[in-house]
Design an enzyme around this catalytic site. Sequence first.
Site, PDB file in Angstrom:
ATOM      1  N   GLU A 228       0.818  -1.253   0.065  1.00  0.00           N
ATOM      2  CA  GLU A 228       0.044   0.008  -0.008  1.00  0.00           C
ATOM      3  C   GLU A 228       0.904   1.279  -0.012  1.00  0.00           C
ATOM      4  O   GLU A 228       1.877   1.232   0.757  1.00  0.00           O
ATOM      5  CB  GLU A 228      -0.772  -0.027   1.207  1.00  0.00           C
ATOM      6  CG  GLU A 228      -1.784   1.085   1.532  1.00  0.00           C
ATOM      7  CD  GLU A 228      -2.256   1.133   3.037  1.00  0.00           C
ATOM      8  OE1 GLU A 228      -1.655   0.765   4.183  1.00  0.00           O
ATOM      9  OE2 GLU A 228      -3.453   1.551   3.135  1.00  0.00           O
TER      10      GLU A 228
ATOM     11  N   HIS B 206       2.663   4.548   0.996  1.00  0.00           N
ATOM     12  CA  HIS B 206       2.848   5.119   2.244  1.00  0.00           C
ATOM     13  C   HIS B 206       3.670   6.612   2.194  1.00  0.00           C
ATOM     14  O   HIS B 206       4.770   6.592   2.469  1.00  0.00           O
ATOM     15  CB  HIS B 206       3.726   4.245   3.279  1.00  0.00           C
ATOM     16  CG  HIS B 206       2.729   3.108   3.976  1.00  0.00           C
ATOM     17  ND1 HIS B 206       2.045   2.330   3.385  1.00  0.00           N
ATOM     18  CD2 HIS B 206       2.537   3.310   5.141  1.00  0.00           C
ATOM     19  CE1 HIS B 206       1.453   1.645   4.248  1.00  0.00           C
ATOM     20  NE2 HIS B 206       1.758   2.211   5.563  1.00  0.00           N
TER      21      HIS B 206
ATOM     22  N   ASP C  49       3.637  -1.684   6.074  1.00  0.00           N
ATOM     23  CA  ASP C  49       2.753  -2.445   7.195  1.00  0.00           C
ATOM     24  C   ASP C  49       3.194  -3.947   7.222  1.00  0.00           C
ATOM     25  O   ASP C  49       3.176  -4.382   8.336  1.00  0.00           O
ATOM     26  CB  ASP C  49       1.204  -2.400   6.666  1.00  0.00           C
ATOM     27  CG  ASP C  49       0.659  -0.847   6.726  1.00  0.00           C
ATOM     28  OD1 ASP C  49       1.440  -0.044   7.214  1.00  0.00           O
ATOM     29  OD2 ASP C  49      -0.654  -0.566   6.237  1.00  0.00           O
TER      30      ASP C  49
ATOM     31  N   HIS D  93      -2.116  -3.716   9.255  1.00  0.00           N
ATOM     32  CA  HIS D  93      -2.924  -2.780   8.400  1.00  0.00           C
ATOM     33  C   HIS D  93      -4.363  -2.795   8.747  1.00  0.00           C
ATOM     34  O   HIS D  93      -4.872  -3.562   8.932  1.00  0.00           O
ATOM     35  CB  HIS D  93      -2.603  -3.399   6.990  1.00  0.00           C
ATOM     36  CG  HIS D  93      -3.410  -3.153   5.851  1.00  0.00           C
ATOM     37  ND1 HIS D  93      -3.299  -1.553   5.377  1.00  0.00           N
ATOM     38  CD2 HIS D  93      -4.572  -3.545   5.059  1.00  0.00           C
ATOM     39  CE1 HIS D  93      -4.167  -1.590   4.489  1.00  0.00           C
ATOM     40  NE2 HIS D  93      -4.926  -2.549   4.464  1.00  0.00           N
TER      41      HIS D  93
ATOM     42  N   GLU E 243      -6.958  -1.763   7.714  1.00  0.00           N
ATOM     43  CA  GLU E 243      -8.066  -2.371   6.901  1.00  0.00           C
ATOM     44  C   GLU E 243      -8.414  -3.913   7.050  1.00  0.00           C
ATOM     45  O   GLU E 243      -9.347  -4.551   6.769  1.00  0.00           O
ATOM     46  CB  GLU E 243      -8.128  -1.965   5.748  1.00  0.00           C
ATOM     47  CG  GLU E 243      -8.545  -0.407   5.377  1.00  0.00           C
ATOM     48  CD  GLU E 243      -7.090   0.427   5.388  1.00  0.00           C
ATOM     49  OE1 GLU E 243      -6.230  -0.169   6.239  1.00  0.00           O
ATOM     50  OE2 GLU E 243      -7.151   1.547   4.926  1.00  0.00           O
TER      51      GLU E 243
ATOM     52  N   HIS F 114      -1.414   7.543   8.948  1.00  0.00           N
ATOM     53  CA  HIS F 114      -0.756   6.805   7.775  1.00  0.00           C
ATOM     54  C   HIS F 114       0.241   7.415   6.968  1.00  0.00           C
ATOM     55  O   HIS F 114       0.260   8.645   6.759  1.00  0.00           O
ATOM     56  CB  HIS F 114      -1.950   6.516   6.824  1.00  0.00           C
ATOM     57  CG  HIS F 114      -1.484   5.930   5.636  1.00  0.00           C
ATOM     58  ND1 HIS F 114      -1.291   4.489   5.822  1.00  0.00           N
ATOM     59  CD2 HIS F 114      -1.207   6.089   4.302  1.00  0.00           C
ATOM     60  CE1 HIS F 114      -1.073   4.041   4.410  1.00  0.00           C
ATOM     61  NE2 HIS F 114      -1.033   5.026   3.481  1.00  0.00           N
TER      62      HIS F 114
ATOM     63  N   GLU G 111       4.836   6.107  11.867  1.00  0.00           N
ATOM     64  CA  GLU G 111       5.109   5.067  10.862  1.00  0.00           C
ATOM     65  C   GLU G 111       6.632   5.576  10.344  1.00  0.00           C
ATOM     66  O   GLU G 111       7.290   4.783  10.172  1.00  0.00           O
ATOM     67  CB  GLU G 111       4.206   4.912   9.688  1.00  0.00           C
ATOM     68  CG  GLU G 111       3.263   4.058  10.236  1.00  0.00           C
ATOM     69  CD  GLU G 111       2.063   3.571   8.860  1.00  0.00           C
ATOM     70  OE1 GLU G 111       1.715   2.173   9.075  1.00  0.00           O
ATOM     71  OE2 GLU G 111       1.983   4.174   8.147  1.00  0.00           O
TER      72      GLU G 111
HETATM   73 ZN    ZN Z   1       0.774   1.627   7.461  1.00  0.00          ZN
HETATM   74 MN    MN Z   2      -2.064   0.226   5.963  1.00  0.00          MN
END
Ligand code: ZN
Ligand code: MN
Length: 258
Positions: A30, A32, A41, A116, A118, A172, A177
């Site tokens: 994904e 980032h 993630d 992650h 979701e 995010h 992170e």
């Molecule tokens: Zn992430």
């Molecule tokens: Mn994620």
Amino acid sequence: MTRTDQISWVEYEALLKDSPILFLPVGAHEQHGPHLPMGTDAIFATRMAEELSTRLGGLVLPTLSYGYKSQARSGGGQTFPGTTSLDGSTLVAMTTDILRELARHGVEKLVVLDGHYENQWFLTEGIELAQREFALQGQSMKVVRTEYWDFCPQSVLDSVFDGDFPGYDLEHAALIETSMMLYWHPELVDEEKIPTDGPARFDAFDHYPQDAAGVPPSGVLAPALGASAEKGGMIINGTLDALEVRLRKVFDQGGSDV
Ligand code: ZN
Ligand code: MN
């Protein structure tokens, strides 16, 4: 720390006799932002699992490196090139398949360590479907599903955000992170590309088809400036300490209690 993909079935069978905790890291591929890798993630879930398995004497299974579809308000959404996601039914099926196999091996303790956001309900459903089978077949496996960030101590968040933590919704590719990656893998962070186009401003609903409404063009939902390896170390070690204590308690592995 032992990775199951690096040992033989003979070693695996012998190690299972001590009823170790197995860790299944789950991530995503994904976007980032322009400064962090798309595997962020998955990398964090894997590292958390590796560290915890060292502390608790567990085994680490291969990481599920793809996750459920990115949502605009938690991961910037599916409109970015690179973000490569699974249907929910696929993730549910993969989770159930793996648990079914682990039960066949005699695994009794499992931590599904999610990196992650979701993924969580699809992992939950996969675990629930497997548990229904286990109950019918007289098998038993104690499973913990966790999103590691839930264990970051408030005192650490207060310190890292100077008493002004806005909540995880917009974290995010942001301060947390980015700091974690600077601590674990600084070579994977392009600090000069940390954007300043956020923060995201969202309505309290989701748009379908996804249209990236409210998502900053960079894909970063909140400020990442000010990220540092030092902050990352505080977040990571505070989280690991808390998770270790809780998992020892859940799986009766002794150690101090909280
Ligand atoms: Zn992430
Ligand atoms: Mn994620």
